[in-house]
Design an enzyme around this catalytic site. Structure first.
Site, PDB file in Angstrom:
ATOM      1  N   CYS A   1     -17.340  42.515 -15.020  1.00  0.00           N
ATOM      2  CA  CYS A   1     -16.173  41.967 -13.932  1.00  0.00           C
ATOM      3  C   CYS A   1     -16.799  41.730 -12.365  1.00  0.00           C
ATOM      4  CB  CYS A   1     -15.093  43.204 -13.869  1.00  0.00           C
ATOM      5  SG  CYS A   1     -13.828  42.766 -12.903  1.00  0.00           S
TER       6      CYS A   1
ATOM      7  N   CYS B   1      -1.943  40.667  -1.893  1.00  0.00           N
ATOM      8  CA  CYS B   1      -0.854  41.121  -2.962  1.00  0.00           C
ATOM      9  C   CYS B   1      -0.785  42.665  -2.643  1.00  0.00           C
ATOM     10  CB  CYS B   1      -1.729  40.994  -4.466  1.00  0.00           C
ATOM     11  SG  CYS B   1      -1.983  39.290  -4.585  1.00  0.00           S
TER      12      CYS B   1
ATOM     13  N   CYS C   1      -9.270  47.226  -9.294  1.00  0.00           N
ATOM     14  CA  CYS C   1     -10.230  46.760  -8.461  1.00  0.00           C
ATOM     15  C   CYS C   1      -9.908  46.834  -6.939  1.00  0.00           C
ATOM     16  CB  CYS C   1      -9.601  44.953  -8.565  1.00  0.00           C
ATOM     17  SG  CYS C   1      -8.982  44.163  -7.183  1.00  0.00           S
TER      18      CYS C   1
ATOM     19  N   GLU D   1     -17.673  45.315  -5.343  1.00  0.00           N
ATOM     20  CA  GLU D   1     -17.952  46.198  -6.541  1.00  0.00           C
ATOM     21  C   GLU D   1     -18.166  45.089  -7.913  1.00  0.00           C
ATOM     22  OE1 GLU D   1     -14.415  49.179  -5.441  1.00  0.00           O
ATOM     23  OE2 GLU D   1     -13.994  48.082  -7.396  1.00  0.00           O
TER      24      GLU D   1
ATOM     25  N   CYS E   1      -2.282  45.838  -4.566  1.00  0.00           N
ATOM     26  CA  CYS E   1      -3.787  45.612  -4.720  1.00  0.00           C
ATOM     27  C   CYS E   1      -4.622  46.251  -3.437  1.00  0.00           C
ATOM     28  CB  CYS E   1      -4.191  44.056  -4.991  1.00  0.00           C
ATOM     29  SG  CYS E   1      -5.996  43.826  -4.718  1.00  0.00           S
TER      30      CYS E   1
ATOM     31  N   CYS F   1     -10.059  40.405   0.496  1.00  0.00           N
ATOM     32  CA  CYS F   1      -9.501  39.385   0.240  1.00  0.00           C
ATOM     33  C   CYS F   1      -8.266  38.917   1.107  1.00  0.00           C
ATOM     34  CB  CYS F   1      -8.584  39.597  -1.413  1.00  0.00           C
ATOM     35  SG  CYS F   1      -7.793  38.126  -2.102  1.00  0.00           S
TER      36      CYS F   1
HETATM   37 FE1  SF4 Z   1      -6.761  39.365  -3.876  1.00  0.00          FE
HETATM   38 FE2  SF4 Z   1      -6.114  41.668  -5.051  1.00  0.00          FE
HETATM   39 FE3  SF4 Z   1      -4.498  39.559  -4.996  1.00  0.00          FE
HETATM   40 FE4  SF4 Z   1      -6.709  39.370  -6.398  1.00  0.00          FE
HETATM   41  S1  SF4 Z   1      -4.716  40.967  -6.654  1.00  0.00           S
HETATM   42  S2  SF4 Z   1      -5.648  37.876  -4.921  1.00  0.00           S
HETATM   43  S3  SF4 Z   1      -8.093  40.615  -5.197  1.00  0.00           S
HETATM   44  S4  SF4 Z   1      -5.215  40.616  -3.031  1.00  0.00           S
END
Ligand code: SF4
Length: 350
Positions: A111, A122, A336, A98, A125, A118
């Protein structure tokens, strides 16, 4: 698959020109067509001979591609979905990332995503939940700048989309080189912010090699609590990230900010505010408080507005510039990873 021209430096474009039988100055012409005129086909490069254009088209592709989807919010925020092919081992995997354009008075901020998925995991997320599907190359990153609507009106860029930019440092630094070079987009580095959870080896390089701003995803000043939400804390301790940052001067052109997503009862107490104040004491910086938008199967809510304001005031009263970031594009799932996550789900249902 043909090699992409987008993302090549001026010297590399000169070598491409020479390999196609053109004079070296044609490399500058190529840079002009790609990065200044932003053309989408070799046929548009009218000051390059037809024969040379044909040779170029046989050997290379430009590397631009239109978005595969778009959603517009009632507040003007616009989210684009781009298909990418990422190398995974010897194969390539098709994925979607995106890019979001956020209009705000006279600014239009892009952005940008740097990875499909990823690795950092996290817990709060949606991108982290998708796992890792590959690194974008510099062309895929720059295509986000070129293929949103009205690219010339973009004023700023934040590398805060999908992925951890400093886990894909080579492609990100190549894209930054093209964005900031006089032969490229000629953007001032002051217009660009790269965000990271603090991948220390490439953060070390970033701080040495780049002039763009830095944003660190902090979210909790206590290591054990931070590690509970952000497994990366185990490998790269926040204390060490800060010690590294403190070796650099952020009182001039380059700025450092800290992203702090507010979770009710988890990181929004006086104890957290005071620890954050101690942690950042004496550092020229800004803290951005971010509203958390609920995601499925994660039992946390955003802190109430009053708690956020109290947290902000406590930081401000202790000399730390702190703002509560406005929520944008909520009606189009702008947080995100959400659109691409939904896209993947829909694909799996097909
Ligand atoms: Fe990865 Fe999401 Fe953590 Fe950013 S917030 S580092 S995109 S897991």
């Amino acid at each position: 698959m043909k090699e992409k021209l987008l993302g090549k430096t001026l010297d590399e474009l000169k070598a491409v020109a020479a390999s196609c039988g053109l004079k070296p100055f044609a490399g500058s012409q190529l840079a002009q067509w790609l990065y200044v005129r932003k053309v989408r086909s070799f046929d548009s490069m009218t000051n390059i001979s037809k024969a040379a254009r044909e040779t170029l088209a046989e050997r290379y592709e430009i590397g631009v591609s239109d978005p595969a989807g778009k959603a517009v919010s009632s507040d003007g925020t616009c989210k684009y979905l781009f298909r990418v092919s990422c190398p995974v081992g010897k194969a390539t995997e098709d994925s979607a990332v995106e890019a979001v354009v956020i209009p705000d008075s006279d600014r239009r901020t892009l952005c940008v995503s740097s990875q499909a998925g990823c690795k950092m995991g996290c817990r709060f997320c949606m991108t982290g939940r998708q796992g890792f599907h590959g690194n974008l190359d510099a062309a895929d990153i720059l295509n986000q700048f070129l293929s949103v609507e009205d690219p010339d009106s973009l004023t700023n860029a934040v590398f805060m989309g999908m992925g951890e930019p400093l886990d894909n440092y080579e492609a990100v630094s190549r894209a930054l080189a093209v964005l900031t070079a006089p032969w490229g987009f000629a953007w001032s580095p002051k217009r660009i912010t790269v965000s990271s959870i603090g991948v220390i080896p490439s953060l070390t390089r970033y701080l040495k090699e780049q002039k763009c701003h830095l944003a660190i995803s902090l979210h909790n000043p206590f290591p054990a609590e931070r590690q509970d939400f952000m497994p990366s804390e185990k490998a790269w301790h926040l204390q060490d990230v800060l010690a590294l940052i403190r070796q650099y001067d952020f009182s001039g052109q380059r700025r450092v900010s800290f992203e702090y997503t507010m979770f009710a009862g988890w990181n929004d107490t006086k104890r957290h505010a005071d620890a954050l104040i101690r942690l950042l004491k004496g550092l020229e910086c800004r803290v951005n408080l971010i509203r958390f938008h609920r995601i499925p199967d994660f039992p946390f809510e955003c802190s109430p507005q009053g708690v956020m304001e109290g947290f902000r005031d406590r930081l401000e009263n202790n000399g730390i510039t702190c703002t509560i970031r406005a929520s944008r594009g909520e009606d189009i799932l702008a947080a995100c990873g959400m659109l691409a996550g939904r896209h993947k789900k829909e694909e799996n249902h097909d």
